[in-house]
Design an enzyme around this catalytic site. Structure first.
Site, PDB file in Angstrom:
ATOM      1  N   LYS A 190      -3.184  -1.307   6.235  1.00 57.54           N
ATOM      2  CA  LYS A 190      -3.733  -2.461   5.531  1.00 57.54           C
ATOM      3  C   LYS A 190      -4.676  -3.247   6.448  1.00 57.54           C
ATOM      4  CE  LYS A 190       0.471  -4.597   6.952  1.00 57.54           C
ATOM      5  NZ  LYS A 190       1.858  -4.768   6.661  1.00 57.54           N
ATOM      6  N   HIS A 229      -3.601  -0.931  16.229  1.00 55.51           N
ATOM      7  CA  HIS A 229      -4.465  -1.726  15.352  1.00 55.51           C
ATOM      8  C   HIS A 229      -5.910  -1.827  15.820  1.00 55.51           C
ATOM      9  CE1 HIS A 229      -0.379  -2.891  14.191  1.00 55.51           C
ATOM     10  NE2 HIS A 229      -0.908  -2.872  12.992  1.00 55.51           N
ATOM     11  N   HIS A 266       0.839  -1.204   0.000  1.00 55.16           N
ATOM     12  CA  HIS A 266       0.000   0.000   0.000  1.00 55.16           C
ATOM     13  C   HIS A 266       0.872   1.251   0.000  1.00 55.16           C
ATOM     14  CE1 HIS A 266       0.699   0.798   4.246  1.00 55.16           C
ATOM     15  NE2 HIS A 266       0.332  -0.427   4.541  1.00 55.16           N
TER      16      HIS A 266
HETATM   17  N1  MSP Z   1       8.040  -5.550   9.091  1.00 58.65           N
HETATM   18  C1  MSP Z   1       8.064  -4.373   9.880  1.00 58.65           C
HETATM   19  C2  MSP Z   1       9.359  -3.628   9.660  1.00 58.65           C
HETATM   20  C3  MSP Z   1      10.597  -4.402   9.965  1.00 58.65           C
HETATM   21  S1  MSP Z   1      12.032  -3.489   9.592  1.00 58.65           S
HETATM   22  C4  MSP Z   1      13.257  -4.363  10.223  1.00 58.65           C
HETATM   23  C5  MSP Z   1       6.894  -3.461   9.499  1.00 58.65           C
HETATM   24  N2  MSP Z   1       6.351  -3.686   8.310  1.00 58.65           N
HETATM   25  S2  MSP Z   1       5.079  -2.913   7.720  1.00 58.65           S
HETATM   26  O1  MSP Z   1       4.838  -3.493   6.445  1.00 58.65           O
HETATM   27  O2  MSP Z   1       4.002  -2.971   8.640  1.00 58.65           O
HETATM   28  O3  MSP Z   1       5.438  -1.409   7.652  1.00 58.65           O
HETATM   29  C6  MSP Z   1       6.577  -0.973   6.997  1.00 58.65           C
HETATM   30  C7  MSP Z   1       6.692   0.517   6.919  1.00 58.65           C
HETATM   31  O4  MSP Z   1       5.568   1.081   6.284  1.00 58.65           O
HETATM   32  C8  MSP Z   1       6.843   1.191   8.272  1.00 58.65           C
HETATM   33  O5  MSP Z   1       7.930   2.091   8.209  1.00 58.65           O
HETATM   34  C9  MSP Z   1       5.588   1.966   8.421  1.00 58.65           C
HETATM   35  O6  MSP Z   1       5.797   3.156   9.119  1.00 58.65           O
HETATM   36  C10 MSP Z   1       5.265   2.254   6.977  1.00 58.65           C
HETATM   37  N3  MSP Z   1       3.888   2.625   6.838  1.00 58.65           N
HETATM   38  C11 MSP Z   1       2.796   1.839   7.032  1.00 58.65           C
HETATM   39  N4  MSP Z   1       1.696   2.641   6.920  1.00 58.65           N
HETATM   40  C12 MSP Z   1       2.083   3.908   6.666  1.00 58.65           C
HETATM   41  C13 MSP Z   1       1.429   5.076   6.351  1.00 58.65           C
HETATM   42  N5  MSP Z   1       0.136   5.156   6.345  1.00 58.65           N
HETATM   43  N6  MSP Z   1       2.172   6.157   6.016  1.00 58.65           N
HETATM   44  C14 MSP Z   1       3.534   6.105   5.909  1.00 58.65           C
HETATM   45  N7  MSP Z   1       4.182   5.010   6.183  1.00 58.65           N
HETATM   46  C15 MSP Z   1       3.504   3.947   6.723  1.00 58.65           C
HETATM   47  O7  MSP Z   1       6.558  -2.610  10.267  1.00 58.65           O
END
Ligand code: MSP
Length: 707
Positions: free
Chosen positions: A342, A190, A63
């Protein structure tokens, strides 16, 4: 083994010049890779750049949040590459843990993660993102490396066995504090209840690192950026550093703990180690640790800062390894004021912006520009399609794009396309105005680079757009279109257009990391050799053009039809944000009202094609415990092959001849290399979700539609 570098010593090392010498001199490296002779070189160049994104969970599809961090990293990598830095840009996927195990549904977990990883890679590639490497936590090399890190930490006495009892959010992969005695807390991120965990666990002695972490943050004030985030981390560490549970016995989908495979590693221990396993730490499959690790910049969302700024340096300190150089925490994209995620909300819907919709209506450069311009340094950004269209039409189409097109058209008209130089006999006022603009560019260049260095990309873009406005104003003030027919005004005209073209050349090179497609096209339309990807912004000085001839081309940023795009978006997706006061069409208004109440419209229901089917053949799929392969007559010329995850509950022979209900308009998908062309309906019964196939009490014709 050589002398080791103490953690206290590490905390006081200077970043930048000389740092590598300290590492090279004192760090014992023979244990870094169990089976190799990896050496951290004494002579490290400062002109190296290692940028990482978080590795993304594969329990759902990519996303905007994922796209954003990767885009930020991509822009930075392009910028530093442009400037001749040896650059390494890493992204990847975090593939272990309870949530991922659960998300796999009827597929094997590995098949599930492979499919999502393929989608992540394809999505990033479609948006023009070009990481140098993609680490997967299911890679054998990563597993080996994570286990090597565990052993280093354990062998130094920082891991011990105990018993954990508490509450766990499987989406954050984090233990949460109890709400009230015995009461499950709701995860505030969440909005879901946490789960009780009571089991044997290994613990990491995080509490032993409180003082060392605080000393480190003090010695390296730039380690966590922005400053406000750094302060939050400092208060967290000062107040509250308990030992951390770092293994689970009840989670099977994970990396086995070395020498105790009944436990799997805590997913954050596993995941964080990717930043070094991808560089060959603890494995021989990859390389680059000595070259890139000291230059590491981790880009993370603020929601996962604590894992990176507290746990990660503590793990590294425990292992006597150097910390990364910088951690930058960016804000969140909000949608109508709520975090984009998500994870479905209470009504079962995700409020994430649909990347497919972005691709459908907007060019990659437009999406990049909007994201990098709109999210201010360290703050949250609100994403709306309207704002995206406004920026595309304002800053890009009417701003940079129009400046380029005006300049090129004038050069074509007045000079047959040959870019003019400023002649010495130009009138003094024209020469002075040109010199003033050249000076302004020189001054702004330093500011632009400084903004990028401190990762304030939005400010860097603002400073570039000040120059777009300056050149625009210069053209409006001097009105070169009025001079084209006047032979006497030629020196003045040449000076004006040289200034415009030279300004554009600078901006095109500066903006390449932000707008790679448009700037590459514009560079060649300006008749310039090479590509802007190869031009370091700091190497540019105001100069003469040598034999540059401009060429024509389509608009760099075609104007977007806001009404048409908004109508299409509203008609094809339920709103992700709070619905607008007035919907644009009656159908959209109905969809809006329906989605607000949690109902769907009859049109939504009509999209699902349900038909009566009859099972003609049924058999088990080899090596897939849960899957049956069915041939089903749904009233078409040939039967359909359908794979169903019911093998543990139905013997294949009992299904032959049975009438079932099939969703016939789902996109085909592959499971275990076999294509499934539909889905049968079944009730999900009891806690284990036992499937009970839906059927008919009366006889019905194959292919009859349910509606
Ligand atoms: N798997 C862990 C990260 C492990 S790193 C060693 C994780 N994954 S994630 O898929 O949930 O999220 C990854 C990144 O996406 C995070 O930096 C999170 O902040 C970013 N984002 C998820 N939603 C977001 C927004 N709505 N806006 C900006 N970034 C966001 O966490």
């Amino acid at each position: 083994m050589g002398a080791t570098l103490s953690v206290e010593h590490l905390a006081h090392l200077e970043h930048g010049r000389g740092r590598g010498v300290a590492y090279g001199r004192t760090l014992a490296v023979s244990a870094l890779r169990p089976a190799s002779d990896c050496v951290i070189h004494a002579a490290m160049s400062d002109r190296r750049f290692y940028v990482t994104t978080p590795i993304y969970y594969v329990n759902a599809r990519p996303h905007l949040g994922h796209l954003y961090t990767t885009l930020l990293a991509d822009a930075l990598a392009r910028h530093y590459r442009q400037r001749g830095f040896e650059t390494f840009f890493l992204t990847g996927t975090d593939e272990h843990g309870l949530n991922i195990e659960r998300a796999a549904a009827e597929r094997s977990v590995k098949e599930h993660v492979d499919a999502i990883v393929t989608e992540f890679k394809a999505t990033f590639a479609a948006f023009g993102l070009e990481p140098d490497d993609w680490i997967r936590t299911t890679d054998p090399a990563h597993i080996q490396g994570a286990q090597a890190l565990w052993r280093r930490v354990r062998d130094r006495g920082y891991i011990y066995k105990g018993y954990y009892e508490g509450w766990y959010c499987s989406s954050c992969n984090e233990f949460k504090d109890e709400a009230a005695p015995g009461e499950a807390p709701i995860c505030d991120i969440h909005q879901r209840p946490t789960e009780r965990v009571a089991e044997e666990s290994y613990f990491f002695k995080l509490s032993a690192f409180r003082d060392r972490l605080l000393a480190f943050y003090e010695a390296q004030p730039a380690f966590i950026q922005p400053d406000a985030r750094r302060n939050e981390v400092v208060s967290f560490v000062s107040a509250n550093l308990r030992d951390l549970s770092v293994s689970r016995v009840s989670v099977k989908w994970g990396i086995p703990v070395p020498d105790d495979p009944a436990h799997t590693m805590y997913v954050w221990f596993d995941a964080l180690s990717n930043y070094i396993t991808a560089l060959g730490f603890g494995n021989d499959a990859r390389t680059g640790f000595d070259k890139f690790w000291p230059h590491a910049l981790h880009l993370v969302g603020k929601d996962i800062l604590r894992f990176h700024a507290v746990y990660w340096p503590a793990f590294l300190m425990a292992a006597e390894l150097p910390p990364p150089r910088r951690i930058f925490s960016h804000g969140m994209w909000l949608s109508g004021g709520r975090k984009m995620s998500k994870t479905p909300d209470a009504s079962g819907r995700s409020n994430a912006i649909d990347l497919g919709m972005l691709r459908r209506h907007f060019s990659n450069d437009v999406v990049r520009y909007f994201c990098l311009r709109e999210m201010a340094y360290g703050q949250d950004g609100d994403f709306t399609y309207e704002a995206l269209i406004d920026r595309a039409n304002g800053d890009l189409a009417s701003g940079f794009g129009n400046l380029a097109s005006r300049t090129l058209t004038l050069i074509r008209k007045a000079f047959d396309g040959a870019v003019p130089n400023a002649p010495l006999d130009a009138p003094p006022d024209a020469r002075e105005a040109a010199a003033a603009i050249a000076e302004r560019f020189a001054a702004q260049q330093a500011a632009f680079l400084a903004h990028i260095e401190r990762l304030a990309l939005s400010r860097a873009l603002e400073s570039a757009w000040e120059l777009v406005a300056l050149l625009d104003k210069h053209l409006s003030d001097t009105a070169p279109w009025k001079l084209t027919g006047d032979p006497e005004a030629r020196p003045r005209l040449a000076t004006i257009l040289h200034t415009a073209a030279e300004g554009l050349r600078h901006l095109t090179a500066w903006l390449y990391p932000f707008l790679p497609e448009a700037t590459t096209a514009l560079w060649s339309r300006l008749g310039l050799p090479g590509r802007p990807a190869q031009v370091a912004p700091e190497s540019l000085s105001w100069q003469r053009f040598e034999n540059a001839v401009v060429s024509d081309g389509p608009a760099l940023f075609p104007r977007l039809d806001k009404t048409a795009i908004m109508n299409d978006i509203k008609a094809t997706t339920p709103p992700v944000a709070a619905p607008p006061a007035s919907a644009a069409t009656p159908a959209a208004a109905e969809a809006t009202a329906a989605s607000e109440t949690g109902y769907i419209t009859i049109d939504d229901f009509a999209k699902v094609e349900l038909r009566v089917g009859q099972v003609l053949e049924a058999e088990r799929v080899p090596k897939a415990d849960k899957l049956l392969r069915l041939q089903v007559d749904v009233g078409e010329a040939t039967p359909r092959q359908i794979l169903a995850g019911i093998a543990q509950h139905y013997a294949p022979e009992t299904l032959i001849g049975r009438k079932i209900i099939v969703v016939t308009n789902l996109a085909p998908r592959k499971l275990r290399g076999l294509e499934s062309n539909g889905m049968l309906l079944a009730a999900s019964v009891g806690e284990q979700g036992r499937p009970v196939i839906a059927t008919f009490a009366e006889d019905v014709a194959n292919g009859a539609r349910l509606k």
